[in-house]
Design a protein around this motif. Structure first.
Motif, PDB file in Angstrom:
ATOM      1  N   ARG A 109     -11.385 -36.214  -2.406  1.00  0.00           N
ATOM      2  CA  ARG A 109     -12.384 -37.143  -1.863  1.00  0.00           C
ATOM      3  C   ARG A 109     -12.196 -38.530  -2.452  1.00  0.00           C
ATOM      4  O   ARG A 109     -12.388 -39.528  -1.782  1.00  0.00           O
TER       5      ARG A 109
ATOM      6  N   GLU B 174     -22.491 -43.728   1.822  1.00  0.00           N
ATOM      7  CA  GLU B 174     -22.690 -42.820   2.963  1.00  0.00           C
ATOM      8  C   GLU B 174     -21.485 -41.889   3.124  1.00  0.00           C
ATOM      9  O   GLU B 174     -21.658 -40.686   3.351  1.00  0.00           O
ATOM     10  N   ASP B 175     -20.280 -42.437   3.003  1.00  0.00           N
ATOM     11  CA  ASP B 175     -19.074 -41.625   3.128  1.00  0.00           C
ATOM     12  C   ASP B 175     -18.995 -40.583   2.012  1.00  0.00           C
ATOM     13  O   ASP B 175     -18.596 -39.441   2.248  1.00  0.00           O
TER      14      ASP B 175
ATOM     15  N   ARG C  14     -21.548 -37.856   2.725  1.00  0.00           N
ATOM     16  CA  ARG C  14     -21.055 -37.046   3.843  1.00  0.00           C
ATOM     17  C   ARG C  14     -19.946 -36.112   3.364  1.00  0.00           C
ATOM     18  O   ARG C  14     -19.916 -34.929   3.723  1.00  0.00           O
TER      19      ARG C  14
ATOM     20  N   THR D 113     -21.579 -48.287   3.036  1.00  0.00           N
ATOM     21  CA  THR D 113     -20.585 -47.467   3.723  1.00  0.00           C
ATOM     22  C   THR D 113     -19.931 -46.484   2.758  1.00  0.00           C
ATOM     23  O   THR D 113     -19.771 -45.298   3.076  1.00  0.00           O
TER      24      THR D 113
ATOM     25  N   ILE E 210     -11.976 -41.027   0.792  1.00  0.00           N
ATOM     26  CA  ILE E 210     -13.091 -41.919   1.138  1.00  0.00           C
ATOM     27  C   ILE E 210     -12.659 -43.389   1.111  1.00  0.00           C
ATOM     28  O   ILE E 210     -12.871 -44.103   2.088  1.00  0.00           O
TER      29      ILE E 210
ATOM     30  N   GLU F  43     -11.405 -48.333   8.367  1.00  0.00           N
ATOM     31  CA  GLU F  43     -12.535 -48.794   9.153  1.00  0.00           C
ATOM     32  C   GLU F  43     -12.701 -50.306   9.070  1.00  0.00           C
ATOM     33  O   GLU F  43     -12.931 -50.982  10.055  1.00  0.00           O
TER      34      GLU F  43
ATOM     35  N   LYS G 107     -10.416 -44.073   4.100  1.00  0.00           N
ATOM     36  CA  LYS G 107     -11.182 -44.093   5.342  1.00  0.00           C
ATOM     37  C   LYS G 107     -11.919 -45.429   5.479  1.00  0.00           C
ATOM     38  O   LYS G 107     -11.935 -46.032   6.538  1.00  0.00           O
ATOM     39  N   MET G 108     -12.529 -45.895   4.377  1.00  0.00           N
ATOM     40  CA  MET G 108     -13.221 -47.186   4.405  1.00  0.00           C
ATOM     41  C   MET G 108     -12.263 -48.314   4.731  1.00  0.00           C
ATOM     42  O   MET G 108     -12.562 -49.187   5.526  1.00  0.00           O
TER      43      MET G 108
END
Length: 163
Positions: free
Chosen positions: A147, A27-28, A31, A24, A151, A158, A154-155
């Motif tokens: 970032r 990938e983040d 992205r 994850t 990031i 989630e 955000k993780m």
């Protein structure tokens, strides 16, 4: 889209969810960099002695660390050009490189910084995807700094939404 291959050097490292969390985070980070071409990153999970051995062998530094990264391409933040990168001859994926992560070091960092294991291994992930020489002690580009904060947050959001 991307292949984030995560393996364990040893069987009794714990943290069964580490591979999923690492995928994850990677990938983040990809992205956030706007990288849309399929990429390959290999990640080896280990302990302090395992990472110390590789640190000694490849960098001549005989001590443990949290993360080692071995980029295959010299990349510049915000200027990714897949035509300049090595590709896997079978899949065509851009091979970004290898990482080695010490799970015990990440666990200690999570406790030290008060954010727990689920965030510990992943705070360095965006920085480790940057080119060599752009470490934590240098002032990174403002976008990369942002970032590095966004990031992991955000993780974390989630992960908490899944609990």
């Amino acid at each position: 889209m991307h292949e984030i291959a995560v393996s364990r050097e040893k069987t009794n490292l714990g943290h069964r969810n580490a591979a999923s969390l690492i995928r994850t985070a990677a990938e983040d980070a990809l992205r956030a960099e706007g990288i849309e071409v399929p990429c390959l990153i290999s990640v080896m999970l280990t302990d302090g002695e395992g990472i110390r051995e590789i640190n000694r062998e490849f960098r001549g530094i005989d001590r443990e660390t949290d993360v080692l990264s071995f980029p295959l391409n010299e990349l510049q933040p915000g200027a990714f050009d897949p035509s300049l990168c090595e590709r896997d001859p079978d899949t065509g994926e851009v091979m970004l490189g290898d990482m080695m992560i010490s799970l015990p070091a990440c666990e200690r960092q999570g406790e030290e910084y008060g954010h727990g294991f689920t965030d510990g291994p992943f705070r360095p992930a965006p920085a480790r995807l940057r080119p060599p020489g752009r470490g934590r002690t240098e002032a990174p580009h403002a976008r990369a700094r942002k970032r590095d904060r966004v990031i992991p947050q955000k993780m974390q959001n989630e992960l908490h939404s899944r609990l």
